[in-house]
Design a protein around this motif. Structure first.
Motif, PDB file in Angstrom:
ATOM      1  N   SER A   6       0.824  -1.208   0.000  1.00  6.62           N
ATOM      2  CA  SER A   6       0.000   0.000   0.000  1.00  6.62           C
ATOM      3  C   SER A   6       0.855   1.254   0.000  1.00  6.62           C
ATOM      4  N   ASP A   7       2.052   1.182   0.573  1.00  6.15           N
ATOM      5  CA  ASP A   7       2.930   2.347   0.587  1.00  6.15           C
ATOM      6  C   ASP A   7       3.428   2.673  -0.822  1.00  6.15           C
ATOM      7  N   ALA A   8       3.526   1.653  -1.677  1.00  5.95           N
ATOM      8  CA  ALA A   8       3.983   1.872  -3.045  1.00  5.95           C
ATOM      9  C   ALA A   8       2.932   2.576  -3.893  1.00  5.95           C
ATOM     10  N   TRP A   9       1.701   2.676  -3.378  1.00  6.77           N
ATOM     11  CA  TRP A   9       0.627   3.344  -4.123  1.00  6.77           C
ATOM     12  C   TRP A   9       1.010   4.774  -4.469  1.00  6.77           C
ATOM     13  N   ARG A  10       1.859   5.408  -3.678  1.00  6.90           N
ATOM     14  CA  ARG A  10       2.203   6.813  -3.914  1.00  6.90           C
ATOM     15  C   ARG A  10       2.832   7.024  -5.290  1.00  6.90           C
ATOM     16  N   TYR A  11       3.542   6.022  -5.794  1.00  8.83           N
ATOM     17  CA  TYR A  11       4.151   6.163  -7.120  1.00  8.83           C
ATOM     18  C   TYR A  11       3.080   6.159  -8.218  1.00  8.83           C
ATOM     19  N   LEU A  12       2.082   5.325  -8.034  1.00 12.16           N
ATOM     20  CA  LEU A  12       0.983   5.258  -8.992  1.00 12.16           C
ATOM     21  C   LEU A  12       0.169   6.550  -8.966  1.00 12.16           C
ATOM     22  N   GLU A  13      -0.132   7.025  -7.753  1.00 10.14           N
ATOM     23  CA  GLU A  13      -0.917   8.251  -7.634  1.00 10.14           C
ATOM     24  C   GLU A  13      -0.158   9.449  -8.207  1.00 10.14           C
ATOM     25  N   GLU A  14       1.141   9.499  -7.967  1.00 12.29           N
ATOM     26  CA  GLU A  14       1.951  10.601  -8.498  1.00 12.29           C
ATOM     27  C   GLU A  14       1.969  10.579 -10.025  1.00 12.29           C
ATOM     28  N   ALA A  15       2.059   9.389 -10.602  1.00  9.16           N
ATOM     29  CA  ALA A  15       2.061   9.277 -12.062  1.00  9.16           C
ATOM     30  C   ALA A  15       0.729   9.741 -12.658  1.00  9.16           C
ATOM     31  N   CYS A  16      -0.376   9.406 -11.982  1.00 12.64           N
ATOM     32  CA  CYS A  16      -1.694   9.851 -12.447  1.00 12.64           C
ATOM     33  C   CYS A  16      -1.827  11.367 -12.336  1.00 12.64           C
ATOM     34  N   ARG A  17      -1.397  11.915 -11.211  1.00 17.78           N
ATOM     35  CA  ARG A  17      -1.495  13.364 -11.008  1.00 17.78           C
ATOM     36  C   ARG A  17      -0.672  14.127 -12.047  1.00 17.78           C
ATOM     37  N   SER A  18       0.469  13.559 -12.432  1.00 15.78           N
ATOM     38  CA  SER A  18       1.299  14.234 -13.437  1.00 15.78           C
ATOM     39  C   SER A  18       0.598  14.280 -14.784  1.00 15.78           C
ATOM     40  N   ARG A  19      -0.448  13.451 -14.954  1.00 13.84           N
ATOM     41  CA  ARG A  19      -1.231  13.455 -16.182  1.00 13.84           C
ATOM     42  C   ARG A  19      -2.545  14.210 -16.010  1.00 13.84           C
ATOM     43  N   GLY A  20      -2.678  14.893 -14.871  1.00 11.23           N
ATOM     44  CA  GLY A  20      -3.808  15.788 -14.687  1.00 11.23           C
ATOM     45  C   GLY A  20      -5.047  15.171 -14.073  1.00 11.23           C
ATOM     46  N   PHE A  21      -4.938  13.996 -13.457  1.00  5.74           N
ATOM     47  CA  PHE A  21      -6.123  13.432 -12.815  1.00  5.74           C
ATOM     48  C   PHE A  21      -5.754  12.691 -11.529  1.00  5.74           C
ATOM     49  N   LYS A  22      -6.716  12.676 -10.616  1.00  2.00           N
ATOM     50  CA  LYS A  22      -6.573  11.904  -9.380  1.00  2.00           C
ATOM     51  C   LYS A  22      -7.320  10.595  -9.577  1.00  2.00           C
ATOM     52  N   PRO A  23      -6.671   9.465  -9.348  1.00  4.33           N
ATOM     53  CA  PRO A  23      -7.332   8.190  -9.642  1.00  4.33           C
ATOM     54  C   PRO A  23      -8.514   7.916  -8.715  1.00  4.33           C
ATOM     55  N   LYS A  24      -9.607   7.441  -9.301  1.00  9.43           N
ATOM     56  CA  LYS A  24     -10.732   6.955  -8.504  1.00  9.43           C
ATOM     57  C   LYS A  24     -10.347   5.571  -7.980  1.00  9.43           C
ATOM     58  N   THR A  25     -10.698   5.284  -6.734  1.00  8.62           N
ATOM     59  CA  THR A  25     -10.217   4.029  -6.148  1.00  8.62           C
ATOM     60  C   THR A  25     -11.322   3.233  -5.462  1.00  8.62           C
ATOM     61  N   ARG A  26     -11.107   1.936  -5.414  1.00  8.16           N
ATOM     62  CA  ARG A  26     -11.870   1.020  -4.557  1.00  8.16           C
ATOM     63  C   ARG A  26     -10.852   0.299  -3.691  1.00  8.16           C
ATOM     64  N   ARG A  27     -11.007   0.418  -2.394  1.00  3.09           N
ATOM     65  CA  ARG A  27     -10.014  -0.154  -1.483  1.00  3.09           C
ATOM     66  C   ARG A  27     -10.241  -1.643  -1.288  1.00  3.09           C
ATOM     67  N   HIS A  28      -9.130  -2.369  -1.229  1.00  8.85           N
ATOM     68  CA  HIS A  28      -9.193  -3.807  -0.995  1.00  8.85           C
ATOM     69  C   HIS A  28      -8.095  -4.184  -0.019  1.00  8.85           C
ATOM     70  N   TYR A  29      -8.485  -4.848   1.059  1.00 11.25           N
ATOM     71  CA  TYR A  29      -7.516  -5.236   2.091  1.00 11.25           C
ATOM     72  C   TYR A  29      -6.752  -6.479   1.647  1.00 11.25           C
ATOM     73  N   SER A  30      -5.438  -6.448   1.848  1.00  9.66           N
ATOM     74  CA  SER A  30      -4.613  -7.595   1.463  1.00  9.66           C
ATOM     75  C   SER A  30      -3.369  -7.651   2.343  1.00  9.66           C
ATOM     76  N   MET A  31      -3.061  -8.852   2.852  1.00 14.44           N
ATOM     77  CA  MET A  31      -1.854  -9.029   3.642  1.00 14.44           C
ATOM     78  C   MET A  31      -0.956 -10.132   3.093  1.00 14.44           C
ATOM     79  N   LYS A  32      -1.427 -10.916   2.148  1.00 15.13           N
ATOM     80  CA  LYS A  32      -0.607 -12.006   1.628  1.00 15.13           C
ATOM     81  C   LYS A  32      -0.925 -12.247   0.160  1.00 15.13           C
ATOM     82  N   GLU A  33      -0.063 -13.020  -0.489  1.00 16.20           N
ATOM     83  CA  GLU A  33      -0.191 -13.223  -1.935  1.00 16.20           C
ATOM     84  C   GLU A  33      -1.503 -13.893  -2.327  1.00 16.20           C
ATOM     85  N   THR A  34      -2.013 -14.788  -1.473  1.00 16.17           N
ATOM     86  CA  THR A  34      -3.255 -15.475  -1.836  1.00 16.17           C
ATOM     87  C   THR A  34      -4.423 -14.498  -1.938  1.00 16.17           C
TER      88      THR A  34
END
Length: 202
Positions: free
Chosen positions: A101-129
């Motif tokens: 989840s901390d890596a999300w900042r790179y995705l959000e920054e890339a979207c903002r640099s293109r002029g939009f804030k990403p719409k999101t749906r949150r999903h909880y995850s702690m393991k690969e499964t």
């Protein structure tokens, strides 16, 4: 690859048992280094994430490119590749509950640099499964992951969604080695030299 480079260069000098690895999946690099339990932490981190006042150094070793996971019925599913701008009107699944989840900042920054804030749906995850259950419930949403995660689960997600590469130049997670500048381990400097040389040889 990073560990192999360190072992190959320093193993003949210090013996091949000098290197110890520890999994720390649910902590941020800063937290791990502040605790002092590790000399080097490998994680999603960029040199631009630290300032001159920080006591942390970063050596960027590589990058993990992004891939968009979407249902086979999605309007973009049959494309060979897409750009982030094409996801402007899509809802992106934001993984929460792990270090990913901390890596999300790179995705959000890339979207903002293109002029939009990403719409999101949150999903909880702690393991690969959990990725399998996320893929199974993807529907009209889009999940952007690093290619390392999709390789781990392989064909397990194939019944639920397709993978479409994202080809923008900044569509990647930076993978780096982080360390404390005040670390007194005498081998650390040598290990960092090996890592820097491995990056230059790429």
């Amino acid at each position: 690859r990073a560990l192999s480079c360190i072992l190959a260069e320093l193993g003949p000098v210090y013996g091949f048992n000098f290197l110890e690895t520890k999994p720390c999946r649910h902590q941020l690099p800063r937290e791990i280094l502040e605790e002092g339990g590790c000399d080097i932490v490998f994680d999603y981190l960029s040199e631009s994430d630290v300032s001159d006042d920080d006591e942390i150094g970063v050596v960027q070793l590589g990058s993990c490119t992004w891939v968009a996971l979407m249902s086979s019925s999605h309007r973009l599913a049959q494309r060979e590749s897409i750009s982030l701008s094409q996801l402007r009107d899509e809802t992106l699944i934001k993984i929460e509950g792990s270090h990913v989840s901390d890596a999300w900042r790179y995705l959000e920054e890339a979207c903002r640099s293109r002029g939009f804030k990403p719409k999101t749906r949150r999903h909880y995850s702690m393991k690969e499964t959990d990725l399998l259950t996320t893929a199974a419930s993807i529907r009209d949403d889009v999940l952007i992951m690093g290619t390392n995660f999709t390789k781990r689960v392989g064909m397990g997600i194939a019944p639920f969604c397709v993978q479409v590469p994202i080809t923008d130049d900044d569509a990647f997670f930076p993978i780096s080695a982080a360390y404390r500048l005040d670390n007194a381990n005498p081998v650390l400097d040598e290990a960092l030299e090996v890592l820097c040389a491995s990056v230059e040889r790429k």
